[in-house]
Write a protein that holds these residues in place. Structure first.
Motif, PDB file in Angstrom:
ATOM      1  N   PRO B 123     -32.188   0.392 -13.013  1.00  0.00           N
ATOM      2  CA  PRO B 123     -33.009  -0.307 -12.019  1.00  0.00           C
ATOM      3  C   PRO B 123     -32.161  -0.691 -10.812  1.00  0.00           C
ATOM      4  O   PRO B 123     -30.929  -0.714 -10.902  1.00  0.00           O
ATOM      5  CB  PRO B 123     -33.469  -1.554 -12.767  1.00  0.00           C
ATOM      6  N   PHE B 124     -32.811  -0.984  -9.674  1.00  0.00           N
ATOM      7  CA  PHE B 124     -31.980  -1.452  -8.549  1.00  0.00           C
ATOM      8  C   PHE B 124     -31.561  -2.899  -8.765  1.00  0.00           C
ATOM      9  O   PHE B 124     -30.548  -3.332  -8.255  1.00  0.00           O
ATOM     10  CB  PHE B 124     -32.679  -1.244  -7.191  1.00  0.00           C
ATOM     11  N   THR B 125     -32.322  -3.636  -9.546  1.00  0.00           N
ATOM     12  CA  THR B 125     -31.876  -4.964  -9.955  1.00  0.00           C
ATOM     13  C   THR B 125     -32.669  -5.403 -11.181  1.00  0.00           C
ATOM     14  O   THR B 125     -33.630  -4.751 -11.598  1.00  0.00           O
ATOM     15  CB  THR B 125     -32.021  -6.018  -8.840  1.00  0.00           C
ATOM     16  N   VAL B 126     -32.241  -6.501 -11.770  1.00  0.00           N
ATOM     17  CA  VAL B 126     -32.947  -7.134 -12.875  1.00  0.00           C
ATOM     18  C   VAL B 126     -33.335  -8.524 -12.392  1.00  0.00           C
ATOM     19  O   VAL B 126     -32.464  -9.317 -12.013  1.00  0.00           O
ATOM     20  CB  VAL B 126     -32.041  -7.231 -14.127  1.00  0.00           C
ATOM     21  N   ALA B 127     -34.639  -8.793 -12.354  1.00  0.00           N
ATOM     22  CA  ALA B 127     -35.113 -10.097 -11.870  1.00  0.00           C
ATOM     23  C   ALA B 127     -35.438 -10.987 -13.049  1.00  0.00           C
ATOM     24  O   ALA B 127     -36.228 -10.613 -13.916  1.00  0.00           O
ATOM     25  CB  ALA B 127     -36.341  -9.914 -10.985  1.00  0.00           C
ATOM     26  N   GLU B 128     -34.841 -12.157 -13.070  1.00  0.00           N
ATOM     27  CA  GLU B 128     -35.029 -13.081 -14.190  1.00  0.00           C
ATOM     28  C   GLU B 128     -35.920 -14.230 -13.743  1.00  0.00           C
ATOM     29  O   GLU B 128     -35.488 -15.117 -13.013  1.00  0.00           O
ATOM     30  CB  GLU B 128     -33.680 -13.615 -14.654  1.00  0.00           C
ATOM     31  N   TYR B 129     -37.159 -14.209 -14.205  1.00  0.00           N
ATOM     32  CA  TYR B 129     -38.120 -15.255 -13.891  1.00  0.00           C
ATOM     33  C   TYR B 129     -38.005 -16.361 -14.922  1.00  0.00           C
ATOM     34  O   TYR B 129     -38.285 -16.124 -16.104  1.00  0.00           O
ATOM     35  CB  TYR B 129     -39.541 -14.691 -13.888  1.00  0.00           C
ATOM     36  N   THR B 136     -32.767 -19.334 -11.184  1.00  0.00           N
ATOM     37  CA  THR B 136     -32.565 -18.096 -10.433  1.00  0.00           C
ATOM     38  C   THR B 136     -33.527 -18.146  -9.242  1.00  0.00           C
ATOM     39  O   THR B 136     -34.318 -19.078  -9.130  1.00  0.00           O
ATOM     40  CB  THR B 136     -32.900 -16.864 -11.298  1.00  0.00           C
ATOM     41  N   PRO B 137     -33.503 -17.134  -8.366  1.00  0.00           N
ATOM     42  CA  PRO B 137     -34.468 -17.161  -7.256  1.00  0.00           C
ATOM     43  C   PRO B 137     -35.905 -16.888  -7.707  1.00  0.00           C
ATOM     44  O   PRO B 137     -36.823 -17.007  -6.908  1.00  0.00           O
ATOM     45  CB  PRO B 137     -33.992 -16.017  -6.342  1.00  0.00           C
ATOM     46  N   TYR B 138     -36.090 -16.514  -8.973  1.00  0.00           N
ATOM     47  CA  TYR B 138     -37.405 -16.113  -9.457  1.00  0.00           C
ATOM     48  C   TYR B 138     -37.970 -17.186 -10.395  1.00  0.00           C
ATOM     49  O   TYR B 138     -37.243 -17.761 -11.195  1.00  0.00           O
ATOM     50  CB  TYR B 138     -37.310 -14.776 -10.199  1.00  0.00           C
TER      51      TYR B 138
ATOM     52  N   GLU C  95     -32.180 -18.179 -21.250  1.00  0.00           N
ATOM     53  CA  GLU C  95     -30.769 -17.836 -21.073  1.00  0.00           C
ATOM     54  C   GLU C  95     -30.677 -16.719 -20.042  1.00  0.00           C
ATOM     55  O   GLU C  95     -31.407 -15.726 -20.117  1.00  0.00           O
ATOM     56  CB  GLU C  95     -30.178 -17.369 -22.414  1.00  0.00           C
ATOM     57  N   ARG C  96     -29.774 -16.859 -19.077  1.00  0.00           N
ATOM     58  CA  ARG C  96     -29.584 -15.789 -18.104  1.00  0.00           C
ATOM     59  C   ARG C  96     -28.907 -14.586 -18.758  1.00  0.00           C
ATOM     60  O   ARG C  96     -28.120 -14.748 -19.706  1.00  0.00           O
ATOM     61  CB  ARG C  96     -28.711 -16.264 -16.932  1.00  0.00           C
ATOM     62  N   VAL C  97     -29.173 -13.417 -18.231  1.00  0.00           N
ATOM     63  CA  VAL C  97     -28.554 -12.208 -18.760  1.00  0.00           C
ATOM     64  C   VAL C  97     -27.034 -12.329 -18.749  1.00  0.00           C
ATOM     65  O   VAL C  97     -26.353 -11.988 -19.720  1.00  0.00           O
ATOM     66  CB  VAL C  97     -29.017 -10.967 -17.945  1.00  0.00           C
ATOM     67  N   ARG C  98     -26.484 -12.864 -17.645  1.00  0.00           N
ATOM     68  CA  ARG C  98     -25.020 -12.949 -17.589  1.00  0.00           C
ATOM     69  C   ARG C  98     -24.469 -13.985 -18.560  1.00  0.00           C
ATOM     70  O   ARG C  98     -23.339 -13.836 -19.037  1.00  0.00           O
ATOM     71  CB  ARG C  98     -24.531 -13.172 -16.169  1.00  0.00           C
ATOM     72  N   ASP C  99     -25.244 -14.995 -18.879  1.00  0.00           N
ATOM     73  CA  ASP C  99     -24.792 -15.958 -19.887  1.00  0.00           C
ATOM     74  C   ASP C  99     -24.871 -15.352 -21.285  1.00  0.00           C
ATOM     75  O   ASP C  99     -24.022 -15.630 -22.130  1.00  0.00           O
ATOM     76  CB  ASP C  99     -25.628 -17.245 -19.809  1.00  0.00           C
TER      77      ASP C  99
ATOM     78  N   GLY D  65     -19.541 -14.351 -13.769  1.00  0.00           N
ATOM     79  CA  GLY D  65     -19.621 -13.241 -12.836  1.00  0.00           C
ATOM     80  C   GLY D  65     -20.494 -13.505 -11.619  1.00  0.00           C
ATOM     81  O   GLY D  65     -20.565 -12.689 -10.703  1.00  0.00           O
ATOM     82  N   GLU D  66     -21.141 -14.648 -11.595  1.00  0.00           N
ATOM     83  CA  GLU D  66     -22.004 -15.025 -10.471  1.00  0.00           C
ATOM     84  C   GLU D  66     -21.153 -15.232  -9.213  1.00  0.00           C
ATOM     85  O   GLU D  66     -20.131 -15.903  -9.257  1.00  0.00           O
ATOM     86  CB  GLU D  66     -22.734 -16.328 -10.816  1.00  0.00           C
ATOM     87  N   VAL D  67     -21.614 -14.636  -8.102  1.00  0.00           N
ATOM     88  CA  VAL D  67     -20.878 -14.789  -6.845  1.00  0.00           C
ATOM     89  C   VAL D  67     -21.063 -16.201  -6.305  1.00  0.00           C
ATOM     90  O   VAL D  67     -22.191 -16.668  -6.130  1.00  0.00           O
ATOM     91  CB  VAL D  67     -21.352 -13.758  -5.806  1.00  0.00           C
ATOM     92  N   THR D  68     -19.959 -16.874  -6.042  1.00  0.00           N
ATOM     93  CA  THR D  68     -20.041 -18.239  -5.500  1.00  0.00           C
ATOM     94  C   THR D  68     -19.681 -18.279  -4.020  1.00  0.00           C
ATOM     95  O   THR D  68     -20.159 -19.143  -3.296  1.00  0.00           O
ATOM     96  CB  THR D  68     -19.101 -19.184  -6.270  1.00  0.00           C
ATOM     97  N   SER D  69     -18.822 -17.374  -3.571  1.00  0.00           N
ATOM     98  CA  SER D  69     -18.528 -17.343  -2.140  1.00  0.00           C
ATOM     99  C   SER D  69     -18.061 -15.961  -1.716  1.00  0.00           C
ATOM    100  O   SER D  69     -17.658 -15.137  -2.534  1.00  0.00           O
ATOM    101  CB  SER D  69     -17.503 -18.407  -1.753  1.00  0.00           C
ATOM    102  N   ILE D  70     -18.161 -15.727  -0.405  1.00  0.00           N
ATOM    103  CA  ILE D  70     -17.831 -14.431   0.188  1.00  0.00           C
ATOM    104  C   ILE D  70     -16.753 -14.664   1.243  1.00  0.00           C
ATOM    105  O   ILE D  70     -16.861 -15.592   2.052  1.00  0.00           O
ATOM    106  CB  ILE D  70     -19.076 -13.805   0.859  1.00  0.00           C
ATOM    107  N   GLY D  71     -15.738 -13.824   1.233  1.00  0.00           N
ATOM    108  CA  GLY D  71     -14.642 -13.973   2.190  1.00  0.00           C
ATOM    109  C   GLY D  71     -14.810 -13.046   3.379  1.00  0.00           C
ATOM    110  O   GLY D  71     -14.948 -11.839   3.206  1.00  0.00           O
TER     111      GLY D  71
END
Lengths: 203, 203, 203, 203
Positions: B123-129, B136-138, C95-99, D65-71
């Motif tokens: 997939p282009f992404t996995v959206a977690e509702y 999350t944003p969802y 639970e988030r996928v990454r967790d 692995g969540e992005v927290t900041s961008i340089g």
């Protein structure tokens, strides 16, 4: 067709003229003049810069998008050796990657193959062909080529042109078999297996 | 159509009956009996497990695969509010992801939309509702849904059915505009923008 | 640790208790109570819904990110058969996928493995384990599991716990060899080869 | 350091010497002689071929692995204008993509940034910088550059060198804000937003 002339007066020849077995797959006969290099320029550039390529794995899919067969071009080299290749070729100056894909698909599969170039430019992999064997799984004695690789469903009638003898369709299992893999030297068999793995078939 | 009965005698109802605005996009009216849950079972499961969804962004592409427009479903909720959604729905027991995609595309776009489900399941992404907003944003107040999101070119005639009022095509720029984004709450607008970014359009 | 009790008074057991060879890789011993299902509930759900999993291929990489080795867990089933598996397990409710990835990596590789969960949730593939063999390359007699698969570099010290006998590191070529592949039934060998193909190694 | 001489006796200069604002991000000071082009050769090549680049979005991630900041690198052009850029630069002849990434990350972030080049070469997108504005969202007046774009977590201490004034870390929301986007002309802001979308942040 007369030979075009480069603006500076030197005789220009298509970038891929005079090339061997491998290159037959990549003759860029539809290039327009500005993108052409003189033969010397191309040789010089090939020794100095990585050359950008696109590579397409033509596939047939069923209604659910599942890959049912893979199309491989059959070629006979100057020395009579048979090889099978994917659709591939250079990206020209001022040409978009998706236009290069479309151009090479038309060149190799004919004008009514109806390829479905994917909506995203994210390739399934990047294949690095090195002039030195063994640096990566891919090898091109002639140049350092970096190839963006895509899986492209085609729905129309494929009619290989000029330098390709034939287009043969294989099931995923056949495409991964030693018989077919042995006809795809210099890492092209490996790239095909990567494509198969990407669509869920690994052997 | 008569209400089917669950093998154990309890009255079975479709998994997505009695749902609100959001769920209208996901009614699984073509589910076959073995995949059905009783209402209580579904409620229980939704409180205990993440539920697997697929989500499709229907697009029109030109010959080179470039996305030219995005199709959004227009819906009117029980309270009269208008919203725009993507194609989405649950994956049923013993159903492949690509079959679920195809089923929901047919359900929402009609039988002659001719969707081109992609050859790869990546997939282009996995959206977690999440049922809790802000994780999350969802957000889905009803359940924890994990959605595999795909971009799906459609080439045929789209005729939204039953619960959808209309399918409206937008240019990429329009789809990312505040006017459209405001009609896509609970992270669906964000998911659409991720899809646009994936095909090279970011605003 | 005492056995937790489900709010409704029934004795709750961890979701993956009493499972066979395959499941030993997925015991969810760190689950918190709200995510637990009673044994009956889990059995019921497994017969009705696809269950969401994550799967991680633990790798060692060099400074340039190139994969140098792959870590496989060695297990001995109740019947004495040896098998090798990847890190895998269920995603719990809320639970988030990454967790979930992080939790299963810690569970299987120990607390100081220092896994680098990737910044993007885009998996390299989605593996669909069907209870019926042959629908896809993946098979799980117990359930319909849909697994998001990731490649995860680990930099620390791996100390497999409890049910895993050992973690063994293989070169990419070894991991793709028949000897190793034969120890990875039910499609796990195929998934490993897909992971290898995704990082540029295909055999 | 003395100026190297090209084997054919012409004075060789680094490929990116004498370049403007944009190019400061790409000076290839660690190139070895064989990869160098004379100034004229580079100019000629730039007018004839797409030039292969890599681009890296340096990020900080948390344990999951969540992005927290961008340089972002801060630069001041010859005309005093301020701009922010990603890490980027050419791929040299006979250089692997991952080695080019590592080289440019070291060049721009210093020797102890500890970048984690991803195990797979699959980029999150391919950015096509055209000399003609408007063909794609990306523009480079000097050349046709095709850039493979990656997200690269860095864990060490970043010390920008020479031509970069500073490296500034932004939250995902800040990085997508108009204030930052306005400092990233020629499509670099768009590419950054694509990177953010790929890691689950879209604004």
């Amino acid at each position: 067709m007369t030979t075009p002339r480069h603006p500076d007066g030197k005789r220009a020849i298509p970038a891929t003229t005079r090339l061997g077995k491998y290159d037959q797959a990549m003759s860029d006969t539809t290039e327009t003049t500005p993108g052409w290099l003189t033969e010397d320029e191309l040789e010089t550039t090939r020794a100095r810069m990585p050359i950008l390529y696109v590579e397409a794995v033509p596939v047939r899919v069923d209604d659910s998008g599942e890959v049912t067969s893979i199309g491989l071009l059959l070629r006979i080299g100057a020395d009579g050796t048979i090889s099978r290749t994917l659709v591939s070729g250079r990206v020209m100056h001022h040409e978009r990657v998706r236009d290069a894909l479309l151009r090479h698909l038309e060149k190799d599969l004919g004008p009514v193959a109806l390829p479905r170039v994917p909506p995203s430019l994210q390739p399934f992999t990047v294949a690095e062909y090195f002039p030195t064997a063994g640096v990566t799984p891919y090898h091109d004695p002639r140049q350092h080529a970096v190839s963006l690789a895509y899986i492209v469903p085609v729905t129309g009638d494929c009619r290989p042109r000029q330098d390709a003898l034939d287009l043969v369709w294989f099931t995923p299992a056949e495409a991964a078999s030693p018989a077919v893999q042995n006809d795809m030297p210099d890492g092209r068999g490996a790239l095909l297996k990567q494509a198969l793995a990407h669509v869920g078939h690994s052997y």
